[in-house]
Design a protein around this motif. Structure first.
Motif, PDB file in Angstrom:
ATOM      1  N   SER A   1       0.834  -1.207   0.000  1.00 19.05           N
ATOM      2  CA  SER A   1       0.000   0.000   0.000  1.00 19.05           C
ATOM      3  C   SER A   1       0.868   1.257   0.000  1.00 19.05           C
ATOM      4  O   SER A   1       0.616   2.186  -0.758  1.00 19.05           O
ATOM      5  CB  SER A   1      -0.905   0.022   1.234  1.00 19.05           C
ATOM      6  OG  SER A   1      -1.757  -1.078   1.191  1.00 19.05           O
TER       7      SER A   1
ATOM      8  N   LEU B   1       1.080   4.505  -2.718  1.00 19.73           N
ATOM      9  CA  LEU B   1       0.669   5.870  -2.355  1.00 19.73           C
ATOM     10  C   LEU B   1       1.813   6.873  -2.417  1.00 19.73           C
ATOM     11  O   LEU B   1       1.599   8.060  -2.654  1.00 19.73           O
ATOM     12  CB  LEU B   1       0.078   5.875  -0.937  1.00 19.73           C
ATOM     13  CG  LEU B   1      -1.252   5.129  -0.760  1.00 19.73           C
ATOM     14  CD1 LEU B   1      -1.568   4.935   0.722  1.00 19.73           C
ATOM     15  CD2 LEU B   1      -2.394   5.878  -1.440  1.00 19.73           C
TER      16      LEU B   1
ATOM     17  N   ILE C   1       0.150   5.488   5.794  1.00 20.35           N
ATOM     18  CA  ILE C   1      -0.905   5.041   4.862  1.00 20.35           C
ATOM     19  C   ILE C   1      -2.220   5.748   5.200  1.00 20.35           C
ATOM     20  O   ILE C   1      -2.971   6.149   4.315  1.00 20.35           O
ATOM     21  CB  ILE C   1      -1.056   3.498   4.898  1.00 20.35           C
ATOM     22  CG1 ILE C   1       0.176   2.851   4.272  1.00 20.35           C
ATOM     23  CG2 ILE C   1      -2.323   3.030   4.176  1.00 20.35           C
ATOM     24  CD1 ILE C   1       0.311   1.365   4.525  1.00 20.35           C
TER      25      ILE C   1
ATOM     26  N   LEU D   1      -5.542   9.793  -2.404  1.00 22.50           N
ATOM     27  CA  LEU D   1      -5.704   9.178  -3.726  1.00 22.50           C
ATOM     28  C   LEU D   1      -5.510  10.257  -4.782  1.00 22.50           C
ATOM     29  O   LEU D   1      -6.408  11.055  -5.043  1.00 22.50           O
ATOM     30  CB  LEU D   1      -7.082   8.523  -3.842  1.00 22.50           C
ATOM     31  CG  LEU D   1      -7.283   7.288  -2.974  1.00 22.50           C
ATOM     32  CD1 LEU D   1      -8.725   6.807  -3.025  1.00 22.50           C
ATOM     33  CD2 LEU D   1      -6.353   6.150  -3.424  1.00 22.50           C
TER      34      LEU D   1
ATOM     35  N   PHE E   1      -6.827   0.561  -4.089  1.00 24.24           N
ATOM     36  CA  PHE E   1      -6.918  -0.446  -3.034  1.00 24.24           C
ATOM     37  C   PHE E   1      -5.916  -0.213  -1.899  1.00 24.24           C
ATOM     38  O   PHE E   1      -5.885  -0.965  -0.935  1.00 24.24           O
ATOM     39  CB  PHE E   1      -6.734  -1.857  -3.615  1.00 24.24           C
ATOM     40  CG  PHE E   1      -7.675  -2.154  -4.752  1.00 24.24           C
ATOM     41  CD1 PHE E   1      -9.008  -1.790  -4.660  1.00 24.24           C
ATOM     42  CD2 PHE E   1      -7.233  -2.770  -5.912  1.00 24.24           C
ATOM     43  CE1 PHE E   1      -9.886  -2.036  -5.702  1.00 24.24           C
ATOM     44  CE2 PHE E   1      -8.096  -3.024  -6.960  1.00 24.24           C
ATOM     45  CZ  PHE E   1      -9.430  -2.648  -6.858  1.00 24.24           C
ATOM     46  N   SER E   2      -5.069   0.792  -2.076  1.00 22.22           N
ATOM     47  CA  SER E   2      -4.092   1.080  -1.033  1.00 22.22           C
ATOM     48  C   SER E   2      -4.618   2.100  -0.034  1.00 22.22           C
ATOM     49  O   SER E   2      -3.978   2.373   0.967  1.00 22.22           O
ATOM     50  CB  SER E   2      -2.809   1.627  -1.662  1.00 22.22           C
ATOM     51  OG  SER E   2      -2.302   0.680  -2.550  1.00 22.22           O
ATOM     52  N   TYR E   3      -5.754   2.657  -0.329  1.00 22.67           N
ATOM     53  CA  TYR E   3      -6.340   3.648   0.563  1.00 22.67           C
ATOM     54  C   TYR E   3      -6.723   2.982   1.888  1.00 22.67           C
ATOM     55  O   TYR E   3      -7.060   1.803   1.934  1.00 22.67           O
ATOM     56  CB  TYR E   3      -7.583   4.266  -0.108  1.00 22.67           C
ATOM     57  CG  TYR E   3      -8.176   5.383   0.698  1.00 22.67           C
ATOM     58  CD1 TYR E   3      -7.604   6.654   0.682  1.00 22.67           C
ATOM     59  CD2 TYR E   3      -9.295   5.172   1.506  1.00 22.67           C
ATOM     60  CE1 TYR E   3      -8.142   7.687   1.440  1.00 22.67           C
ATOM     61  CE2 TYR E   3      -9.833   6.201   2.273  1.00 22.67           C
ATOM     62  CZ  TYR E   3      -9.255   7.449   2.232  1.00 22.67           C
ATOM     63  OH  TYR E   3      -9.778   8.457   2.984  1.00 22.67           O
ATOM     64  N   ASP E   4      -6.645   3.765   2.947  1.00 17.33           N
ATOM     65  CA  ASP E   4      -6.951   3.230   4.279  1.00 17.33           C
ATOM     66  C   ASP E   4      -8.469   3.226   4.499  1.00 17.33           C
ATOM     67  O   ASP E   4      -9.019   4.098   5.148  1.00 17.33           O
ATOM     68  CB  ASP E   4      -6.250   4.104   5.333  1.00 17.33           C
ATOM     69  CG  ASP E   4      -6.419   3.557   6.717  1.00 17.33           C
ATOM     70  OD1 ASP E   4      -6.345   2.333   6.885  1.00 17.33           O
ATOM     71  OD2 ASP E   4      -6.646   4.353   7.640  1.00 17.33           O
TER      72      ASP E   4
END
Lengths: 267, 331
Positions: free
Chosen positions: A230, A234, A260, A265, B287-290
């Protein structure tokens, strides 16, 4: 880190193996003595020679999987000969497999291949005069391999020859040579799929450096793997610089989680 | 191009099967007992198949029409959906189908008559109730119309059903089946929309937002009722600006009198499904969003969801007070 492909091949005889050994400059791996296993210098191309015996097909396949340390990203090919009444030969990609006696049927998946003729094949236990395209090992090969990789990573290539040439090694050599270029083209597609599959199992960026530097328990390693995935999606900065002041596994995980959480986004 | 078509033996001789097969001159036909032999088996790679899906022609035996999940609707008390197809020609990264099926091959059920029979039966059983039927839940309703002819088949047979609304949800710009007919008030053609900035990153192989808006304009000018579906609403940097721009584009081009309804839905993934999709696309930023976990669903946090829906509703209200607005959320 660039993901690598790995391809394992099962053939029944040295005539079928020879073009691959030659093309990839494979060498016999003498430390493995149950079946002859060959590997190229990069470790990306492997080959096992079984014989036409049905039991050996499964044993040789599993043996090659273990010797080559293959994972779910390995592509598998069964290349060999199928027999028929017709005298005209062709090279087929098999998309329907049936097993004589049980008539159980399996459907190999063919994605993005339109330069190969396709056929269905019947796997039999002994030489037969049946008027169909048949072989000995493709069903068992497919069934065994599909237990450890997705069906998109399995190809069965069969060169059809007249059943009277069953033992004619000269003809087999000639045909392997004739179709080999086409087979390599197909292998290149399989290599791409192997790389796609590798993406989900390979270690994310910074994983190896971090685990080399700090002690992580198995469960912490698992968490690190997920969090790094993740984090890398990001952020593009060098994480190792951020971790200079952090010296313990749990603090690294805490840092990643909090970073994170702040992640935006942005496309 | 579909390279392989699997055909259930049972429907081999159906006229519709033959008609569909005649549209694929160079495909390999493989006859099977039932579609589940190909579609439901484990150990297949959805992502690889998606690059060149096969077509499976099948016969549906039951569950032609199902109740929609809770929270899904546009005003009627009773809501149903039907899917003549599983899977979609588009490849939207947030789509739940990626996590629902183990295969991305298209399954097309050719016994359209049974779907219609069941719809009629439900209408008959609920004579005094307002019903809505949704098409486009497990597939895009229209995208493969040139092959399936499903909308062309069903449309003339449902336009007379006065107590029932039918929504065809799509991202497609294939409008022929509708433009061939005069518009009917009980038919809604609903378009899924995202800001172009997001669509270009997440809606793969779909018509651009600009093209979708041109199609909406064409349909609304012909008098068809339009549904605008902002489902899912996706939070991202500059989301206010991007959604505002999208609404401006829409209201500039479309006569609000022909908008049947607008609905907003939040992005949500059942936990298990999310895990599967995330594994399939490990490099995907979305999909990496928290995400927050609520009632076994992963979603943006509640406050953010509400803020987005309120913001979008306020823009709609600025442009017209008369458009019915609905929220489609499982919570």
């Amino acid at each position: 880190m660039k993901n690598k492909s790995k391809i394992c091949r099962l053939v029944s005889s040295i005539e079928e193996a020879f073009p691959f050994i030659n093309y990839y400059k494979m060498e016999l791996q003498k430390q493995f003595n149950l079946f002859p296993i060959y590997c190229d210098p990069s470790g990306e191309n492997w080959l096992v020679i079984s014989d036409e015996n049905k039991k050996n097909t499964s044993f040789a396949t599993i043996y090659l999987k273990n010797c080559s340390e293959s994972k779910s990203n390995t592509g598998w090919i069964n290349c060999g000969f199928g027999f028929q009444e017709k005298k005209i030969s062709n090279c087929y990609l098999i998309d329907k497999l049936s097993k004589a006696n049980t008539m159980e049927t399996l459907y190999p998946s063919i994605v993005n291949v339109n330069f190969f003729d396709r056929a269905e094949i019947l796997s039999v236990n002994k030489f037969t005069n049946k008027d169909c395209f048949w072989d000995f090992n493709s069903f068992d090969f497919y069934k065994t391999v599909n237990k450890f990789v997705n069906k998109e990573l399995i190809y069965i290539i069969k060169i059809s020859i007249n059943r009277n040439n069953f033992l004619d090694n000269v003809i087999k050599k000639q045909h392997m040579k004739k179709y080999f270029e086409k087979i390599i083209r197909l292998e290149n597609i399989l290599k791409k799929y192997s790389i796609i599959e590798s993406e989900s199992i390979s270690s994310p960026k910074f994983f190896c450096q971090i685990t080399r530097q700090f002690h992580f328990t198995t469960s912490e390693k698992f968490q690190l793997h997920t969090l790094l995935r993740s984090w890398n999606n990001l952020y593009s900065r060098n994480l190792l610089r951020d971790l200079k002041k952090v010296n313990k596994a749990d603090l690294i995980l805490k840092f990643l989680k909090s970073d994170i959480k702040k992640g935006k986004l942005i496309w | 191009m579909v390279n392989t078509i699997y055909i259930e033996e049972k429907i081999r001789t159906f006229d519709r099967t033959k008609k569909i097969l005649s549209k694929f001159k160079n495909s390999r036909h493989i006859y099977i007992k039932q579609y589940s032999e190909i579609f439901n088996i484990k150990n297949q790679n959805f992502r690889i198949q998606k690059s060149n899906p096969s077509l499976i022609l099948a016969f549906k035996h039951n569950n032609y029409v199902l109740n929609t999940p809770e929270g899904f609707g546009i005003g009627s008390k009773k809501n149903y959906y039907f899917s003549h197809m599983y899977n979609c020609i588009y490849d939207c990264r947030y789509c739940f189908l990626q996590g629902m099926y183990s295969s991305s091959n298209y399954v097309l059920f050719v016994n359209y008559e049974n779907f219609l029979e069941k719809i009629y039966k439900i209408i008959e059983e609920n004579k005094n109730e307002e019903l809505t039927f949704f098409s486009g839940y497990d597939c895009d309703s229209i995208a493969l119309e040139k092959i399936t002819g499903f909308v062309s088949y069903i449309l003339p047979k449902i336009i007379c059903k006065k107590n029932s609304l039918f929504e065809f949800r799509t991202k497609s710009t294939q409008l022929e089946p509708f433009l061939k007919h005069q518009p009917y008030d009980n038919i809604i053609i609903a378009f899924s929309l995202l800001p172009e900035e997001l669509a270009s990153k997440l809606d793969h192989r779909t018509p651009s937002i600009a093209k979708r808006i041109i199609s909406i304009k064409k349909l609304s000018l012909s008098g068809w009722k339009i549904g605008l579906r902002f489902d899912p609403l996706i939070y991202h940097e500059n989301w206010e600006k991007n959604y505002e721009k999208l609404f401006q584009q829409i209201f500039l081009n479309i006569d609000v009198r022909n908008i049947h309804s607008i609905s907003f839905g939040s992005l949500r993934f059942p936990k298990k499904m999310f895990k599967k999709i995330n594994k399939m696309y490990p490099e995907e930023k979305l999909f990496s969003y928290d995400f927050e976990i609520r009632q076994n669903y992963l979603s943006f946090n509640e406050r953010l969801e509400k803020e987005m829906i309120d913001f979008c509703k306020s823009i709609v209200e600025k442009n017209s007070k008369n458009i019915p607005v609905f929220s489609c959320t499982p919570f």
